[in-house]
Every structure is written in structure tokens, then in C-alpha cells.
Scaffold this active site. Structure first.
Site, PDB file in Angstrom:
ATOM      1  N   LYS A  11     -45.119  -5.664   0.104  1.00 39.23           N
ATOM      2  CA  LYS A  11     -45.296  -4.275  -0.733  1.00 39.23           C
ATOM      3  C   LYS A  11     -43.845  -3.936  -1.249  1.00 39.23           C
ATOM      4  O   LYS A  11     -43.024  -4.360  -0.974  1.00 39.23           O
ATOM      5  CB  LYS A  11     -45.870  -3.201   0.232  1.00 39.23           C
ATOM      6  CG  LYS A  11     -47.308  -3.668   0.417  1.00 39.23           C
ATOM      7  CD  LYS A  11     -48.019  -2.566   1.394  1.00 39.23           C
ATOM      8  CE  LYS A  11     -49.453  -2.858   1.884  1.00 39.23           C
ATOM      9  NZ  LYS A  11     -50.131  -1.523   2.556  1.00 39.23           N
ATOM     10  N   TYR A  51     -57.205  -0.270  -4.660  1.00 44.03           N
ATOM     11  CA  TYR A  51     -57.527   0.523  -3.588  1.00 44.03           C
ATOM     12  C   TYR A  51     -58.758   1.554  -3.727  1.00 44.03           C
ATOM     13  O   TYR A  51     -58.820   2.477  -3.060  1.00 44.03           O
ATOM     14  CB  TYR A  51     -56.147   1.095  -3.272  1.00 44.03           C
ATOM     15  CG  TYR A  51     -55.397   0.341  -2.413  1.00 44.03           C
ATOM     16  CD1 TYR A  51     -55.480  -0.176  -1.024  1.00 44.03           C
ATOM     17  CD2 TYR A  51     -54.085  -0.046  -2.909  1.00 44.03           C
ATOM     18  CE1 TYR A  51     -54.536  -1.080  -0.566  1.00 44.03           C
ATOM     19  CE2 TYR A  51     -53.067  -0.817  -2.435  1.00 44.03           C
ATOM     20  CZ  TYR A  51     -53.397  -1.296  -1.132  1.00 44.03           C
ATOM     21  OH  TYR A  51     -52.313  -2.029  -0.633  1.00 44.03           O
ATOM     22  N   PHE A  59     -54.799  10.275   1.534  1.00 45.17           N
ATOM     23  CA  PHE A  59     -53.546   9.683   1.053  1.00 45.17           C
ATOM     24  C   PHE A  59     -53.463   8.782  -0.241  1.00 45.17           C
ATOM     25  O   PHE A  59     -52.627   8.174  -0.385  1.00 45.17           O
ATOM     26  CB  PHE A  59     -52.920   8.579   2.377  1.00 45.17           C
ATOM     27  CG  PHE A  59     -53.968   7.546   2.831  1.00 45.17           C
ATOM     28  CD1 PHE A  59     -54.125   6.546   2.137  1.00 45.17           C
ATOM     29  CD2 PHE A  59     -54.671   7.765   3.802  1.00 45.17           C
ATOM     30  CE1 PHE A  59     -54.958   5.541   2.434  1.00 45.17           C
ATOM     31  CE2 PHE A  59     -55.670   6.858   4.389  1.00 45.17           C
ATOM     32  CZ  PHE A  59     -55.675   5.636   3.521  1.00 45.17           C
ATOM     33  N   ARG A  87     -54.151 -11.115   9.578  1.00 49.53           N
ATOM     34  CA  ARG A  87     -54.121  -9.827  10.203  1.00 49.53           C
ATOM     35  C   ARG A  87     -53.429  -9.639  11.516  1.00 49.53           C
ATOM     36  O   ARG A  87     -52.582  -8.799  11.985  1.00 49.53           O
ATOM     37  CB  ARG A  87     -55.497  -9.082  10.285  1.00 49.53           C
ATOM     38  CG  ARG A  87     -56.386  -9.120   8.941  1.00 49.53           C
ATOM     39  CD  ARG A  87     -55.991  -7.791   8.102  1.00 49.53           C
ATOM     40  NE  ARG A  87     -56.151  -6.571   8.764  1.00 49.53           N
ATOM     41  CZ  ARG A  87     -56.117  -5.527   7.987  1.00 49.53           C
ATOM     42  NH1 ARG A  87     -56.285  -5.328   6.784  1.00 49.53           N
ATOM     43  NH2 ARG A  87     -56.101  -4.583   8.636  1.00 49.53           N
ATOM     44  N   THR A  93     -52.096  -1.366  11.003  1.00 48.96           N
ATOM     45  CA  THR A  93     -51.750  -0.637   9.681  1.00 48.96           C
ATOM     46  C   THR A  93     -50.302  -0.004  10.076  1.00 48.96           C
ATOM     47  O   THR A  93     -49.357   0.413   9.488  1.00 48.96           O
ATOM     48  CB  THR A  93     -52.879   0.106   9.631  1.00 48.96           C
ATOM     49  OG1 THR A  93     -54.064  -0.570   9.279  1.00 48.96           O
ATOM     50  CG2 THR A  93     -52.493   0.974   8.226  1.00 48.96           C
ATOM     51  N   ARG A 104     -45.401  -6.180  10.766  1.00 46.08           N
ATOM     52  CA  ARG A 104     -45.138  -4.693  10.463  1.00 46.08           C
ATOM     53  C   ARG A 104     -44.378  -4.017  11.483  1.00 46.08           C
ATOM     54  O   ARG A 104     -43.583  -3.129  11.257  1.00 46.08           O
ATOM     55  CB  ARG A 104     -46.601  -4.077  10.218  1.00 46.08           C
ATOM     56  CG  ARG A 104     -47.339  -4.089   9.137  1.00 46.08           C
ATOM     57  CD  ARG A 104     -48.875  -3.859   9.104  1.00 46.08           C
ATOM     58  NE  ARG A 104     -49.405  -3.638   7.608  1.00 46.08           N
ATOM     59  CZ  ARG A 104     -50.700  -3.681   7.423  1.00 46.08           C
ATOM     60  NH1 ARG A 104     -51.645  -3.599   8.353  1.00 46.08           N
ATOM     61  NH2 ARG A 104     -51.183  -3.394   6.214  1.00 46.08           N
ATOM     62  N   ASN A 114     -45.982   0.197   4.847  1.00 42.19           N
ATOM     63  CA  ASN A 114     -46.114  -0.770   5.970  1.00 42.19           C
ATOM     64  C   ASN A 114     -45.872  -2.161   5.582  1.00 42.19           C
ATOM     65  O   ASN A 114     -46.190  -3.190   6.325  1.00 42.19           O
ATOM     66  CB  ASN A 114     -47.446  -0.599   6.696  1.00 42.19           C
ATOM     67  CG  ASN A 114     -48.442  -0.731   5.761  1.00 42.19           C
ATOM     68  OD1 ASN A 114     -48.479  -1.016   4.724  1.00 42.19           O
ATOM     69  ND2 ASN A 114     -49.784  -0.517   6.321  1.00 42.19           N
ATOM     70  N   HIS A 117     -49.620  -6.359   2.926  1.00 45.50           N
ATOM     71  CA  HIS A 117     -51.116  -6.124   2.635  1.00 45.50           C
ATOM     72  C   HIS A 117     -51.776  -7.391   3.291  1.00 45.50           C
ATOM     73  O   HIS A 117     -51.131  -8.347   3.034  1.00 45.50           O
ATOM     74  CB  HIS A 117     -51.373  -5.920   1.297  1.00 45.50           C
ATOM     75  CG  HIS A 117     -53.114  -6.004   1.094  1.00 45.50           C
ATOM     76  ND1 HIS A 117     -53.669  -4.974   1.492  1.00 45.50           N
ATOM     77  CD2 HIS A 117     -53.660  -7.227   0.553  1.00 45.50           C
ATOM     78  CE1 HIS A 117     -55.128  -5.699   1.126  1.00 45.50           C
ATOM     79  NE2 HIS A 117     -55.112  -6.557   0.894  1.00 45.50           N
ATOM     80  N   GLU A 128     -59.592 -10.068  -4.173  1.00 53.61           N
ATOM     81  CA  GLU A 128     -58.041  -9.639  -4.131  1.00 53.61           C
ATOM     82  C   GLU A 128     -57.315 -10.728  -4.828  1.00 53.61           C
ATOM     83  O   GLU A 128     -56.510 -10.413  -5.786  1.00 53.61           O
ATOM     84  CB  GLU A 128     -57.568  -9.296  -2.908  1.00 53.61           C
ATOM     85  CG  GLU A 128     -58.278  -7.994  -2.503  1.00 53.61           C
ATOM     86  CD  GLU A 128     -57.994  -7.888  -1.102  1.00 53.61           C
ATOM     87  OE1 GLU A 128     -58.438  -6.529  -0.592  1.00 53.61           O
ATOM     88  OE2 GLU A 128     -57.250  -8.210  -0.399  1.00 53.61           O
TER      89      GLU A 128
END
Ligand code: IDP
Ligand code: MG
Length: 139
Positions: A11, A51, A59, A87, A93, A104, A114, A117, A128
Site C-alpha cells: 500500500k 473496496y 472509514f 493472511r 488488520t 503488518r 497497514n 493487502h 482482485e
């Protein structure tokens, strides 16, 4: 797309801080093969669409402005059990809740910013991946 694939974005915060190399190193060390990758920047419309599932969340506006403020690295990754294993590699998250050694925990600043993704299902990994890459750019 085969179900041994997942989609990731490094990100804008991770790119701004110069963490592309370190994060890719961890991804490779965990056994993921990169099968597509590019540096790109999402438009507001891109981020709103990507998203969309979060559009009613408080948010959402913050998330869209964060994800569009600078370049990201988009990549498709291949490994057995890719979605779940990735993950695990990135952690929760919220970095305060992420396990030691996760991406993270190491690189995220907050629950919003964070660093990475990771797709949450095989179906979303395919959606995606197709959002960011055409067939000829996926190996
Ligand atoms: P995930 O990225 O771990 O799958 P999601 O719940 O799908 O988490 O949320 C998508 C993204 O939205 C998060 O990675 C984070 O950037 C942002 N986000 C999630 N929850 C919050 C929040 O409470 N405040 C601000 N941003 C959030
Ligand atoms: Mg998610």
C-alpha cells in the site's frame, strides 16, 4: 485463475517508506512465487470499486484517500494454500493485534495504514487479480 493464487498490494505507506524490497523479501522467503507485478496508482474510482464491500463503513472515505495518495505495488502470488498462508504472513488488520514477525507487525503504522493487502478468499483473489492485470501480464 487457479485457486493456489492470492492477490496483494503493497500500500502507499509501505511504498512511501521504502519498504518494497523488504516486504518482497519476506514474501519470497515464505515460499510465494510472484506471477504478476507492477507499480501503479489507483484512481478514486478504482479504490471505490476495489473496496466497494466497505462502502458503508465509517472509514471508507479515509480508506479511499489513503489508497489513492501514491503508488502501490500490485502483485499476484502463487503457493499451495496461498490465500490463507498469505493472511498468516501479513497478520491481523490492526498491527497492534498482529503476531510478531508478520509484515503488518513489522511495517504497519495503524489499522488504517497497514502496509499490505491480502485477498480473503480464492474467489476474491481471482476478482482482485483481474482488476489489476490482463491475462498477458499474469504468468
Ligand atoms: P483486511 O485488509 O485485513 O482484509 P478489512 O477489514 O478488509 O481488512 O479492511 C480493508 C482495509 O480497510 C484495511 O486493510 C485497512 O486499510 C482499512 N480499515 C479497516 N478497518 C479500519 C478502521 O477501523 N479504520 C480505518 N481503516 C480501516
Ligand atoms: Mg479484507
Amino acid at each position: 485463475m487457479p485457486t493456489n493464487r492470492t492477490f496483494t498490494m503493497l500500500k502507499p505507506d509501505a511504498v512511501e517508506k521504502g519498504h518494497i524490497g523488504a516486504i518482497l523479501e519476506k514474501i519470497n522467503a515464505a515460499g510465494f512465487k510472484i506471477v504478476a507485478m507492477k507499480l501503479t496508482q489507483m484512481t478514486t474510482a478504482d479504490a471505490q470499486a476495489f473496496y466497494a464491500i466497505h462502502s458503508e463503513r465509517p472509514f471508507f472515505g479515509e480508506l479511499v484517500s489513503y489508497m489513492t495518495r501514491g503508488p502501490i505495488v500490485a502483485a499476484l502470488l502463487e503457493k499451495d494454500n496461498a490465500v490463507a498462508d498469505f493472511r498468516t504472513l501479513i497478520g491481523a488488520t490492526n498491527p497492534d493485534e498482529a503476531a510478531e514477525g508478520t509484515i503488518r507487525k513489522l511495517y504497519a503504522a495503524s489499522i488504517g495504514e497497514n502496509a499490505v493487502h491480502g485477498s480473503d478468499s480464492d474467489a476474491n483473489a481471482a476478482i482482485e487479480g483481474a482488476f489489476h492485470f490482463s491475462g498477458r501480464d499474469m504468468f
